[in-house]
Design an enzyme around this catalytic site. Sequence first.
Site, mmCIF file in Angstrom:
data_model
loop_
_atom_site.group_PDB
_atom_site.id
_atom_site.type_symbol
_atom_site.label_atom_id
_atom_site.label_comp_id
_atom_site.label_asym_id
_atom_site.label_seq_id
_atom_site.Cartn_x
_atom_site.Cartn_y
_atom_site.Cartn_z
ATOM 1 N N PRO A 233 0.789 -1.228 0.000
ATOM 2 C CA PRO A 233 0.000 0.000 0.000
ATOM 3 C C PRO A 233 0.822 1.281 0.000
ATOM 4 C CG PRO A 233 -0.915 -1.552 1.553
ATOM 5 C CD PRO A 233 0.379 -2.137 1.076
ATOM 6 N N ASN A 234 0.372 2.205 -0.801
ATOM 7 C CA ASN A 234 0.886 3.570 -0.911
ATOM 8 C C ASN A 234 2.234 3.686 -1.606
ATOM 9 O OD1 ASN A 234 -1.386 4.782 0.389
ATOM 10 N ND2 ASN A 234 -0.582 3.984 2.319
ATOM 11 N N ARG B 233 4.691 11.167 -2.187
ATOM 12 C CA ARG B 233 4.273 11.031 -0.789
ATOM 13 C C ARG B 233 5.480 11.203 0.131
ATOM 14 N NH1 ARG B 233 3.715 5.716 2.448
ATOM 15 N NH2 ARG B 233 2.866 6.483 4.397
ATOM 16 N N TYR C 21 10.705 9.324 1.972
ATOM 17 C CA TYR C 21 10.779 8.231 0.999
ATOM 18 C C TYR C 21 11.551 8.577 -0.276
ATOM 19 C CZ TYR C 21 7.189 6.387 4.064
ATOM 20 O OH TYR C 21 6.499 5.947 5.165
ATOM 21 N N ASN D 182 8.292 -5.044 -0.166
ATOM 22 C CA ASN D 182 8.130 -3.859 0.668
ATOM 23 C C ASN D 182 6.646 -3.834 0.999
ATOM 24 O OD1 ASN D 182 7.726 -1.370 1.800
ATOM 25 N ND2 ASN D 182 9.188 -0.329 0.475
ATOM 26 N N ALA E 11 2.855 -0.398 5.271
ATOM 27 C CA ALA E 11 2.269 -0.487 6.612
ATOM 28 C C ALA E 11 1.726 -1.873 6.936
ATOM 29 C CB ALA E 11 1.176 0.563 6.775
ATOM 30 N N GLU F 68 12.510 -8.695 3.194
ATOM 31 C CA GLU F 68 11.648 -7.540 3.487
ATOM 32 C C GLU F 68 12.478 -6.261 3.368
ATOM 33 O OE1 GLU F 68 9.043 -5.868 7.318
ATOM 34 O OE2 GLU F 68 10.072 -7.792 7.447
ATOM 35 N N HIS G 41 12.333 -1.899 3.605
ATOM 36 C CA HIS G 41 11.658 -0.643 3.952
ATOM 37 C C HIS G 41 12.573 0.493 3.540
ATOM 38 C CE1 HIS G 41 8.418 -2.529 6.156
ATOM 39 N NE2 HIS G 41 9.327 -3.363 6.629
ATOM 40 N N ARG H 161 11.659 5.812 13.263
ATOM 41 C CA ARG H 161 10.507 6.679 13.039
ATOM 42 C C ARG H 161 9.839 7.037 14.362
ATOM 43 N NH1 ARG H 161 8.404 5.941 7.680
ATOM 44 N NH2 ARG H 161 6.924 7.580 8.247
#
Length: 144
Positions: free
Chosen positions: A10-11, A18, A23, A71, A74, A95, A97, A104
């Site tokens: 997502p996103n 964004r 990012y 990736n 969320a 995985e 990110h 964060r």
Amino acid sequence: MQTILILNGPNLNLLGTREPEIYGKETLPTVIANLQRRFLDLTLKHYQSNHEGALIDKLQETDGFDSVVINPGALAHTSYALADCIRALPKPVVEVHISNVFGRAETWRHQSVISPVVAGVISGFGVAGYVLAIDYLLHHYNKA
């Protein structure tokens, strides 16, 4: 020729627009094109969805790839269904990110339900994390 599935959740379709301060400014199509130029001896399949079930469906199409760079966005923090799918997958998964999720401000980002079921996690190296993940898969799971 080895085939790696690059799976984005997502996103990530909003990459480049964004929160570019977190990012970066590269779009997802640019990231994928750069990976394809870098890894000419591989077949890279890319899939992005904002829907958890669509990502699971793509992972269950196991005949089309040898390993996965994911990736999950969320969903890394919430999707037990995605974690169960990866756990059952007979292929290595890394995985990725883009941001350092452990640094964060939002503490919910510090935990991943995906991390325990993958070969490794790369976090905080920007889009270079995809390159690192592919390099790892090539050196540790090369079919040759």
